[in-house]
Motif scaffolding. Structure first.
Motif, short mmCIF file in Angstrom:
data_model
loop_
_atom_site.label_atom_id
_atom_site.label_comp_id
_atom_site.label_asym_id
_atom_site.label_seq_id
_atom_site.Cartn_x
_atom_site.Cartn_y
_atom_site.Cartn_z
N SER A 150 47.26 -20.40 34.20
CA SER A 150 48.54 -21.00 33.83
C SER A 150 48.91 -20.67 32.39
CB SER A 150 48.46 -22.53 34.01
OG SER A 150 49.64 -23.15 33.59
N ASP A 205 50.02 -16.98 32.27
CA ASP A 205 51.35 -16.81 32.84
C ASP A 205 52.44 -17.28 31.89
OD1 ASP A 205 50.24 -15.78 35.14
OD2 ASP A 205 50.44 -17.63 36.31
N ASP A 206 52.24 -18.45 31.28
CA ASP A 206 53.27 -19.01 30.40
C ASP A 206 53.38 -18.21 29.10
OD1 ASP A 206 53.97 -20.94 32.21
OD2 ASP A 206 52.74 -22.52 31.32
N ALA A 223 52.85 -15.02 28.82
CA ALA A 223 53.53 -13.78 29.16
C ALA A 223 55.03 -14.00 29.34
CB ALA A 223 52.93 -13.19 30.43
N GLU A 224 55.40 -15.15 29.92
CA GLU A 224 56.81 -15.40 30.24
C GLU A 224 57.57 -16.03 29.08
OE1 GLU A 224 59.54 -17.57 33.70
OE2 GLU A 224 57.36 -17.48 33.90
N HIS A 225 56.94 -16.96 28.37
CA HIS A 225 57.66 -17.75 27.36
C HIS A 225 57.17 -17.54 25.92
CE1 HIS A 225 59.40 -19.82 30.79
NE2 HIS A 225 58.20 -20.20 31.19
N ALA A 237 52.30 -21.78 25.72
CA ALA A 237 51.76 -22.47 26.90
C ALA A 237 51.25 -23.84 26.48
CB ALA A 237 50.62 -21.66 27.52
N LEU A 278 46.08 -10.20 30.35
CA LEU A 278 47.27 -9.72 29.64
C LEU A 278 47.03 -8.42 28.89
CD1 LEU A 278 48.53 -13.14 28.18
CD2 LEU A 278 49.20 -12.02 30.32
#
Length: 204
Positions: A7, A10-11, A13-15, A18, A97
């Motif tokens: 989690s 993912d966060d 990488a996207e935002h 986290a 990543l």
């Protein structure tokens, strides 16, 4: 814990940031809070400064926290539990990543009531080795009215995060400006940075 790392990856990488609740369990938080260092932290820790090395300055108009650096070779066992989890997370993020993270530096942090840290970026202009900022909070029974939020300045506005016990916040050191808002009670955390070079423990 792998699902938590998933989690976080993912966060990030996207935002670019986290938030992971219960990164430390309640018992792990309590074990750290039971350390003698934290029981009188504002008295025994060093006043935190601005900048690094010869440029380090104490300026209470900008930040008011007290810190004590953790040396992994001599840190008490409750703190080592956190440091080892951080090492596991670094290994996971490198694989997930394709990063080249190598080490970390962490200090115990105490903000006395009413203290704060004004808006800033964690990466130094002359030193770009801090890649990710990581903060794990140690504040039991923290409520909204206590204040002390971490305020992040994001492209779509600000986001305030309460410093509740066991919560980890991780974000890009070079991109996300942030500040610590004043609180009505003492505010405790383990604050650090993940580096792309090996730490030299130069702060001890």
């Amino acid at each position: 814990m792998i699902t938590v790392f998933d989690s976080i990856a993912d966060d990030l990488a996207e935002h670019g940031y986290a938030i992971a609740d219960q990164f430390l369990s309640q018992q792990e938080v309590n074990n750290i809070l039971d350390l003698e260092e934290f029981k009188n932290g504002a008295e025994s820790f060093k006043k935190a400064g601005i900048g690094k090395n010869k440029g380090l300055q104490i300026n209470e108009a900008i930040r008011g926290d007290y810190i004590q650096w953790l040396d992994r070779s001599s840190a008490p066992r409750p703190a080592v539990v956190y440091l080892e989890r951080l090492s596991d997370m670094i290994h996971f993020l490198n694989q997930a990543l394709f990063l080249s993270l190598k080490d970390y530096e962490v200090h115990m942090t105490v903000y006395p009531p009413g203290s704060f840290y004004k808006r800033h970026l964690d990466q130094f202009k002359q030193d770009d080795h801090r890649k990710l900022s990581v903060i794990c909070y140690l504040n039991n029974h923290w409520q909204e009215e206590h204040g002390g939020q971490l305020r992040m300045y994001l492209p779509d506005g600000t986001r305030d995060i309460l410093p509740v016990a066991g919560r980890l916040v991780c974000f890009r050191s070079d991109q996300i400006e942030h500040e610590v808002l004043p609180a009505t009670r003492e505010r405790l955390s383990l604050t650090g940075w993940i580096l792309d070079q090996h730490s030299e423990l130069r702060h001890l």
